[in-house]
Motif scaffolding. Structure first.
Motif, PDB file in Angstrom:
ATOM      1  N   SER A 189     -43.701   3.022 -24.982  1.00  0.00           N
ATOM      2  CA  SER A 189     -43.098   4.341 -25.211  1.00  0.00           C
ATOM      3  C   SER A 189     -42.198   4.315 -26.427  1.00  0.00           C
ATOM      4  O   SER A 189     -42.031   5.339 -27.087  1.00  0.00           O
ATOM      5  N   HIS A 227     -49.022  14.384 -23.748  1.00  0.00           N
ATOM      6  CA  HIS A 227     -48.318  13.638 -22.701  1.00  0.00           C
ATOM      7  C   HIS A 227     -48.892  13.972 -21.345  1.00  0.00           C
ATOM      8  O   HIS A 227     -49.662  14.905 -21.195  1.00  0.00           O
ATOM      9  N   GLN A 228     -48.414  13.244 -20.352  1.00  0.00           N
ATOM     10  CA  GLN A 228     -48.783  13.586 -18.975  1.00  0.00           C
ATOM     11  C   GLN A 228     -48.361  15.010 -18.655  1.00  0.00           C
ATOM     12  O   GLN A 228     -49.080  15.763 -18.043  1.00  0.00           O
ATOM     13  N   ASP A 271     -50.641   9.776 -24.201  1.00  0.00           N
ATOM     14  CA  ASP A 271     -49.724   8.949 -23.410  1.00  0.00           C
ATOM     15  C   ASP A 271     -50.110   9.050 -21.937  1.00  0.00           C
ATOM     16  O   ASP A 271     -49.749   9.991 -21.256  1.00  0.00           O
ATOM     17  N   GLN A 281     -46.225  18.911 -29.298  1.00  0.00           N
ATOM     18  CA  GLN A 281     -45.838  18.091 -28.159  1.00  0.00           C
ATOM     19  C   GLN A 281     -45.173  16.807 -28.626  1.00  0.00           C
ATOM     20  O   GLN A 281     -45.484  15.722 -28.165  1.00  0.00           O
ATOM     21  N   THR A 295     -42.815  13.824 -28.912  1.00  0.00           N
ATOM     22  CA  THR A 295     -42.276  13.109 -27.766  1.00  0.00           C
ATOM     23  C   THR A 295     -40.880  13.582 -27.432  1.00  0.00           C
ATOM     24  O   THR A 295     -40.003  13.596 -28.275  1.00  0.00           O
ATOM     25  N   GLY A 344     -38.592  11.345 -22.779  1.00  0.00           N
ATOM     26  CA  GLY A 344     -39.141  10.655 -21.626  1.00  0.00           C
ATOM     27  C   GLY A 344     -38.355  11.059 -20.411  1.00  0.00           C
ATOM     28  O   GLY A 344     -37.965  12.204 -20.272  1.00  0.00           O
TER      29      GLY A 344
END
Lengths: 526, 368
Positions: free
Chosen positions: A57, A99-100, A184, B333, B335, B338
């Motif tokens: 990540s 992404h998920q 991802d 999108q 990142t 997280g």
């Protein structure tokens, strides 16, 4: 930068969609990524694998312009140098991320989802429906799906939804074409039968000359999809190899070294003398649970299986008191547990690991130490202070026992990777020495190595006389560790499988209500 | 433990306030040494801000547990009026009057807790309503006219005694701060409050009685206000309106404090630091310019500036992602943070119905 260097890299840009040179990132003195080199050609599907915390990540976040790496390395996308820490630069160079969490709006149509960021065909400020639909259809066909763009996203299958997100990401921006698409773990939450469809989508993307970086935990996909695979471990690149040159076993060895085999062997070696009944559940009722009764003995490891909506997701929470109970009795060592009172259940040494560590499992803003000790602070409380040194040393010993990395007990829980967070929350409950240990999806989103470690701890708890009950949507997991599996359907136990009967096929068959697969069909009272 | 410690020990993110404080002292010390570098400046700043600092501590406790208490200004005001009216109009003794004033404040805390815990009213709304109700009660008690200050030596001596040249109220503040610091940092109670504030559901599933501790936090807040009100009455004399003017500085101190010493966490000494850094800056500027509006200007600018600075610092360090992905990048999108950042934001916001949960991380994210 000299002119020579830029010319050289401009030439290199013709060869590589992505070029990563000695990329390093250190967090608070701990290296998360060490001197990574990686190249992806246009049209290549490159798999990136590694356990949680291996640096995957971090790579993605650097590419996205979220993290700034340490000085020294460089990243080029289509030959152009990426500006550190700039999401704009990343996007302008043609990097796209799926992404998920797809970031789609369920209540809107595919069309609206595709164009919501701009790009509707308009005249005089009015959206031209037909032209937009045609454009949307073209975008969707690029990624290999054929659905009506007017359909609501909420009605699509998971793979179709992912395809819509990919189609949206593939839109060229004013600043240039898409050069690199990063996935991802797109398949982590997909049902098996949908994975193939998504892989088609990814191939369609690559076929358009886009470099694909594909991050996954599912090794099988790599073999059918990727050309090359890069393996990370502890922030270092272990290897980049052509997929054709490795098999699954070799890949697993690269991933975890020898760890896996040992832990897995232990998982399989199921044993123990079974003791007396520890947990008694009688006629338990709750929303979606319709009269469940069973007894667990010391040393038992009981699995709970069932499809989503079968009651599998809520039964353990209901037993513990996380969710309300409408009727029935739960007792630990003969002591009845009151409904909806987690603290009462804990007093009878019942432990419960919730399914989602971010929402209900851990307090992300507290340190690992504080999360771990929260389950019972009494041992550290000597008036007038909480003895922090005792607390720290106990947590540190759990860190060592569960091999939590990095071993920083004072770091916020949020800074650990998923697998390590789960280990910390495991420790939180193990330190109570539970009589009954209930675990909801204990290894979801956890890498192979951590999974083996967690299973190992779970077996250890059972060996110490706890009754362990694991609810999991992963039938492989239940097969690997359970002596007994209860299959739920429609809120009732429809099958109680014991040792010899526990197979993935049998569990899935019973869960779906299709009965046992033909080969082991048996008559059941229905 | 031989494990590596946190890298930044004297970094700007944790100690920006302390550095700023030194800077103020140096700048104003050089600028106007005869006015600024005197013990009377020190003493007057210390005691002038003591009551505001107590209120800062009062709002901090519920904030730690994830709840707002907006009634603090009204409660401190009511306490002031009650303790004075009982003595002057009803000729009560000093101690019974103090006892009742604090008792009334405790009751308000109990009611606040009841609204939040039992009736499940969002704490922001519940205490905002309560603030208005308490102001009405105060008008009933005072008869809408400012009561005369009690005349007694003991009453004045309560706060106007000097200790090492400081008004004794400064010592009371230190004692109060010490007690709250001890309770929050060194007892299980504090751990429970932080857990409830961080993630109520996870706290509940860890056996923490979320309702009880939320209630306790609301009562603690009002109680501290009651005590502070008594001190204010003794120190300055009764006032019908001062309470509301202390509300913003109290929250500013708590939020600013959450960027200091233990960034990302509400903490007592950070709030104390924040309030006195601001007071020093304001005092220095007032001595130089003689302007009164500096107080408001300075407090507002410092609050926004300090939080923005802390956000920037953390983003550059990258060790604790708190930044949310920018909406314009929904398309690419790009990142996001997280798990970390989004959880810190999402959890309190969803558990407490307010859009802006009192999570320091939230404040910082929003600041972007």
């Amino acid at each position: 930068m000299t002119t020579g260097a830029s010319e050289r890299s401009a030439a290199a840009g013709l060869r590589f969609a992505l070029e990563v040179r000695s990329l390093t990132k250190t967090f608070a003195g701990i290296p998360a990524l060490s001197a990574l080199d990686l190249t992806i050609e246009p049209g290549e599907i490159h798999a990136l694998v590694g356990e949680n915390g291996s640096g995957k990540s971090t790579v993605i976040k650097i590419l996205a312009g979220y993290h700034r790496p340490d000085p020294g390395g460089e990243v080029r996308v289509g030959g152009e140098r990426l500006v550190w820490g700039s999401a704009e630069s990343s996007s302008a160079l043609g990097c796209r991320f799926v992404h998920q969490d797809l970031g789609l709006v369920d209540g809107l149509s595919i069309l609206d989802n595709l164009f919501i960021g701009g790009g509707f065909s308009c005249r005089f400020g009015t959206v031209l429906d037909r032209a937009s639909r045609a454009a949307a259809r073209a975008m969707l066909s690029q990624v290999g799906v054929d659905v009506d763009p007017r359909q609501l996203v909420g009605t699509l299958s998971p793979a179709q939804r992912t395809a819509v997100a990919v189609a949206r990401a593939m839109k060229d921006t004013a600043s240039g074409a898409v050069k690199l698409m990063v996935f991802d773990e797109p398949t982590a939450t997909l049902p098996d039968n949908e994975v193939n469809q998504l892989l088609q989508t990814i191939r369609a993307v690559a076929a358009r000359g886009v470099g694909v970086l594909y991050v996954t935990h599912r090794l099988d996909e790599i073999f059918v999809l990727a050309k090359n695979v890069t393996v990370l471990r502890d922030g270092r690149k272990v290897a980049t190899v052509p997929v054709a040159s490795v098999d699954r076993k070799k890949l697993v060895n690269l991933l975890v070294g020898s760890e896996l085999d040992d832990a897995h062997a232990e998982s399989v070696a199921v044993h123990t003398e079974r003791g007396g009944p520890v947990l008694e559940v009688e006629a338990l009722t709750a929303p979606r649970i319709d009269g469940v009764s069973f007894t667990a003995r010391a040393g038992d490891i009981i699995g709970v299986a069932g499809i989503t909506g079968s009651g599998r997701e809520t039964i353990l929470g209901t037993i513990f008191g996380a969710q309300p109970r409408t009727g029935g009795r739960v007792a630990v060592n003969g002591v009845a547990i009151r409904p909806s009172r987690p603290s009462h259940a804990m007093r009878s040494l019942m432990a419960y690991l919730p399914p989602d560590r971010k929402i209900s499992g851990g307090v992300m803003t507290l340190s690992a130490r504080e999360n771990c000790s929260l389950s019972n602070l009494a041992p550290f409380w000597r008036v007038p202070w909480l003895r922090r040194r005792m607390e720290r040393s106990e947590v540190a010993s759990w860190f060592a026992r569960l091999d939590v990395r990095p071993p920083r007990v004072e770091a916020d829980l949020a800074t650990f990777s998923g697998g390590n967070q789960q280990k910390i929350l495991f420790a939180k409950w193990l330190r109570l020495g539970p009589s009954v240990f209930l675990l909801d999806e204990p290894t979801q989103g956890v890498d192979v190595g951590a999974k083996a470690q967690l299973h190992h701890q779970l077996l250890g708890a059972a060996a110490h006389g706890a009754a362990v009950i694991v609810s999991s949507s992963d039938a492989d997991e239940l097969v690997a560790i359970c002596h007994r599996v209860l299959v739920l359907r429609g809120g009732r136990i429809v099958a109680d499988l014991s040792k010899g009967e526990i197979t993935v096929a049998r569990i899935s068959g019973e869960s779906l209500g299709a009965g046992a697969p033909a080969s082991e069909q048996e008559v059941r009272v229905g | 433990m031989t494990a590596p410690r946190r890298r930044i020990n004297f970094g700007f993110d944790r100690f920006s306030g302390a550095y700023l404080w030194v800077l103020f002292i140096v700048v104003f010390g050089v600028w106007t040494p005869s006015l600024f570098l005197t013990s009377s400046t020190l003493h007057s700043v210390a005691s002038q801000e003591a009551i505001a600092a107590m209120l800062g501590i009062a709002v901090l406790v519920p904030l730690v547990a994830g709840a707002y208490d907006l009634s603090v200004g009204s409660v401190i005001n009511l306490s002031t009026i009650v303790v004075v009216v009982l003595q002057t109009s009803h000729h009560w003794g000093m101690w019974p009057a103090i006892f009742v004033a604090i008792g009334v404040s405790v009751v308000i805390g109990v009611v606040n807790g009841f609204l939040v815990v039992k009736l499940r009213v969002n704490s922001f709304i519940a205490t905002l309503g309560m603030a208005t109700v308490v102001t009405a009660i105060q008008e009933i008690v005072s008869g809408e006219s400012q009561p005369l200050p009690p005349v007694s030596h003991a009453w004045n001596a309560l706060t106007q005694t000097k200790v090492f040249g400081f008004q004794i109220v400064v010592l009371y503040l230190i004692i109060l701060a010490f007690i709250v610091w001890w309770a929050l940092e060194h007892t299980p109670v504090g751990r429970y409050l932080y857990a409830v504030g961080g993630n109520p559901e996870a706290a509940r599933l860890s056996g923490v009685n979320v309702d009880k501790w939320t209630w306790v936090a609301m009562i603690a807040s009002s109680t501290i206000c009651g005590i502070a009100g008594v001190f204010y009455a003794s120190l300055t004399g009764p006032s019908l309106t001062f309470g509301s003017s202390l509300l913003l500085p109290a929250f500013a101190a708590a939020f600013l404090g959450s960027t200091q010493l233990k960034p990302g966490r509400f903490n007592v000494w950070g709030s104390m630091l924040a309030i006195y850094v601001l007071a020093t800056g304001v005092k220095g500027l007032q001595l130089v310019t003689g302007k009164q509006w500096l107080n408001d200007m300075f407090n507002g600018v410092a609050l926004v500036g300090a939080v923005a600075f802390a956000v920037w610092r953390q983003r550059v360090a990258g060790s604790k992602p708190t930044a949310a992905p920018e909406p314009s990048e929904a398309e690419a999108q790009a990142t996001g943070p997280g798990g970390a950042g989004s959880t810190r934001e999402a959890v309190p916001a969803s558990q407490h119905a307010t859009a802006a949960g009192p999570d320091p991380a939230h404040v910082q994210s929003t600041a972007q």
